[in-house]
Motif scaffolding. Structure first.
Motif, mmCIF file in Angstrom:
data_model
loop_
_atom_site.group_PDB
_atom_site.id
_atom_site.type_symbol
_atom_site.label_atom_id
_atom_site.label_comp_id
_atom_site.label_asym_id
_atom_site.label_seq_id
_atom_site.Cartn_x
_atom_site.Cartn_y
_atom_site.Cartn_z
ATOM 1 N N SER A 43 36.525 48.784 22.791
ATOM 2 C CA SER A 43 36.182 47.442 22.327
ATOM 3 C C SER A 43 36.921 47.119 21.032
ATOM 4 O O SER A 43 37.264 48.010 20.250
ATOM 5 N N GLU A 44 37.162 45.848 20.814
ATOM 6 C CA GLU A 44 37.817 45.383 19.602
ATOM 7 C C GLU A 44 36.745 45.004 18.577
ATOM 8 O O GLU A 44 35.588 44.805 18.922
ATOM 9 N N PRO A 45 37.140 44.906 17.291
ATOM 10 C CA PRO A 45 36.146 44.555 16.266
ATOM 11 C C PRO A 45 35.453 43.239 16.589
ATOM 12 O O PRO A 45 36.091 42.259 16.970
ATOM 13 N N GLY A 46 34.133 43.216 16.464
ATOM 14 C CA GLY A 46 33.375 41.995 16.692
ATOM 15 C C GLY A 46 33.316 41.150 15.432
ATOM 16 O O GLY A 46 33.681 41.596 14.344
ATOM 17 N N LYS A 47 32.855 39.931 15.584
ATOM 18 C CA LYS A 47 32.772 39.023 14.443
ATOM 19 C C LYS A 47 31.680 39.505 13.502
ATOM 20 O O LYS A 47 30.530 39.672 13.905
ATOM 21 N N ILE A 48 32.069 39.746 12.254
ATOM 22 C CA ILE A 48 31.126 40.304 11.282
ATOM 23 C C ILE A 48 31.029 39.384 10.066
ATOM 24 O O ILE A 48 31.735 38.380 9.953
ATOM 25 N N ASP A 49 30.160 39.762 9.139
ATOM 26 C CA ASP A 49 29.936 39.009 7.910
ATOM 27 C C ASP A 49 31.209 39.037 7.067
ATOM 28 O O ASP A 49 31.546 40.054 6.461
ATOM 29 N N LEU A 50 31.905 37.909 7.013
ATOM 30 C CA LEU A 50 33.192 37.847 6.334
ATOM 31 C C LEU A 50 33.043 38.041 4.828
ATOM 32 O O LEU A 50 33.840 38.738 4.193
ATOM 33 N N GLU A 51 32.025 37.427 4.246
ATOM 34 C CA GLU A 51 31.850 37.518 2.792
ATOM 35 C C GLU A 51 31.626 38.959 2.349
ATOM 36 O O GLU A 51 32.263 39.448 1.407
ATOM 37 N N ALA A 52 30.739 39.670 3.034
ATOM 38 C CA ALA A 52 30.473 41.067 2.679
ATOM 39 C C ALA A 52 31.708 41.926 2.884
ATOM 40 O O ALA A 52 32.022 42.811 2.070
ATOM 41 N N PHE A 53 32.436 41.681 3.978
ATOM 42 C CA PHE A 53 33.637 42.463 4.268
ATOM 43 C C PHE A 53 34.680 42.282 3.174
ATOM 44 O O PHE A 53 35.296 43.250 2.720
ATOM 45 N N MET A 54 34.905 41.057 2.732
ATOM 46 C CA MET A 54 35.937 40.804 1.729
ATOM 47 C C MET A 54 35.561 41.403 0.379
ATOM 48 O O MET A 54 36.422 41.935 -0.333
ATOM 49 N N HIS A 55 34.302 41.335 -0.001
ATOM 50 C CA HIS A 55 33.887 41.936 -1.269
ATOM 51 C C HIS A 55 34.046 43.460 -1.229
ATOM 52 O O HIS A 55 34.306 44.077 -2.271
ATOM 53 N N LYS A 56 33.923 44.035 -0.060
ATOM 54 C CA LYS A 56 34.097 45.479 0.077
ATOM 55 C C LYS A 56 35.568 45.877 0.117
ATOM 56 O O LYS A 56 35.956 46.927 -0.405
ATOM 57 N N ASN A 57 36.434 45.033 0.702
ATOM 58 C CA ASN A 57 37.801 45.457 1.029
ATOM 59 C C ASN A 57 38.904 44.676 0.324
ATOM 60 O O ASN A 57 40.082 44.825 0.670
ATOM 61 N N PHE A 58 38.565 43.877 -0.677
ATOM 62 C CA PHE A 58 39.582 43.047 -1.333
ATOM 63 C C PHE A 58 40.716 43.869 -1.938
ATOM 64 O O PHE A 58 41.838 43.391 -2.112
ATOM 65 N N HIS A 59 40.441 45.111 -2.304
ATOM 66 C CA HIS A 59 41.439 45.928 -2.985
ATOM 67 C C HIS A 59 42.452 46.560 -2.043
ATOM 68 O O HIS A 59 43.396 47.214 -2.498
ATOM 69 N N PHE A 60 42.295 46.362 -0.737
ATOM 70 C CA PHE A 60 43.294 46.858 0.206
ATOM 71 C C PHE A 60 44.429 45.841 0.320
ATOM 72 O O PHE A 60 44.202 44.656 0.566
ATOM 73 N N ASN A 61 45.640 46.316 0.155
ATOM 74 C CA ASN A 61 46.805 45.439 0.143
ATOM 75 C C ASN A 61 47.370 45.306 1.560
ATOM 76 O O ASN A 61 48.366 45.939 1.926
ATOM 77 N N VAL A 62 46.716 44.482 2.374
ATOM 78 C CA VAL A 62 47.154 44.251 3.744
ATOM 79 C C VAL A 62 47.291 42.759 3.998
ATOM 80 O O VAL A 62 46.785 41.935 3.233
ATOM 81 N N GLN A 63 47.988 42.408 5.060
ATOM 82 C CA GLN A 63 48.196 41.011 5.376
ATOM 83 C C GLN A 63 46.883 40.344 5.799
ATOM 84 O O GLN A 63 45.963 40.995 6.287
#
Length: 271
Positions: A169-189
């Motif tokens: 399965s592919e990633p499902g739609k998740i809480d965008l706000e929580a995800f970004m606060h957790k992962n903002f420091h990753f330098n990806v597109q």
């Protein structure tokens, strides 16, 4: 090793060797990775938890993970590890041939798993060394055999891995706000952030601006600079220590952006 921005991998069997000092970096793991730590220490952080693997340890990194790592050679020694990347077409073909059912929804499983060793696993990892040393070209048919052997050994030594290996399965739609606060420091597109939150790029941008009331690129830069300011002001870190950690590629660009946002260069920020 997979480039965090491209998913490109030259070979499914990768040998890592570093001599003199710690090497820090980050990567996106688009495929499952089965690895053996030959010497030295590997520290991995996925934004929520830190994992440490020492000489003789085996590990499994689930696909679709953003991770930061530190490779530390032993005293007067060399950091060495060997990894095999298990791609989805190979796993689908194996499951069909051997009668394994797909296991949708194993996303709650640990993202990075310390695996049991044993003579079977050790013998397999040892057998990979000739394919990885001295820049030897690997025959495609031999690569395919080794990938299938890795799957068999994982299932033999840890049968519960079937639920992870055969989750297509592919990633499902998740809480965008929580995800970004957790992962903002990753330098990806942005396309990678979109994929990992279960969105198309267009939907990601639309949802992002609805939540944060600004563009993803502007928010990411501001959030990273705020984190850098905190780390330097409150934790006594230096610009050269934090700029990669918080998602900038270049120290001069970081310094310019920092001065533009806060009015002073990072070198003048008192700890």
């Amino acid at each position: 090793m997979v480039d965090p921005k491209s998913d490109k991998l030259a070979s499914p069997i990768a040998y890592s060797c570093y001599f003199t000092r710690n090497r820090e970096g980050e990567q996106f793991a688009p495929e499952h990775v089965f690895s053996y730590q030959i010497s030295g220490t590997l520290t991995i952080n996925n934004g929520e938890k830190e994992y440490v693997f020492k000489e003789g340890d085996y590990r499994f990194i689930r696909r679709n993970q953003l991770v930061k790592f530190v490779k530390q050679p032993p005293v007067d020694g060399v950091f060495k590890s060997i990894s095999i990347y298990l791609d989805q077409p190979t796993l689908r073909s194996f499951a069909m041939e051997h009668g394994y059912q797909a296991h949708p929804g194993s996303h709650a499983a640990e993202p990075i798993i310390a695996l049991k060793g044993g003579s079977l696993v050790k013998g397999f990892m040892d057998s990979l060394m000739p394919y990885s040393l001295d820049d030897q070209l690997i025959d495609a048919d031999l690569q395919a055999l080794k990938l299938r052997e890795a799957i068999m050994i994982l299932l033999r030594s840890s049968p519960e891995m079937a639920g992870i290996l055969f989750d297509f399965s592919e990633p499902g739609k998740i809480d965008l706000e929580a995800f970004m606060h957790k992962n903002f420091h990753f330098n990806v597109q942005l396309s990678r952030f979109a994929y990992l939150t279960g969105r198309s790029l267009a939907t990601f941008k639309r949802d992002f601006e609805h939540i944060f009331h600004t563009s993803p690129s502007r928010w990411l830069q501001q959030r990273r600079l705020q984190e850098a300011h905190y780390l330097m002001k409150e934790k006594g870190r230096t610009a050269s220590e934090v700029y990669l950690e918080i998602g900038f590629e270049d120290l001069s660009h970081f310094s310019f952006a920092f001065k533009k946002m806060f009015g002073i260069p990072p070198s003048r920020l008192a700890g």
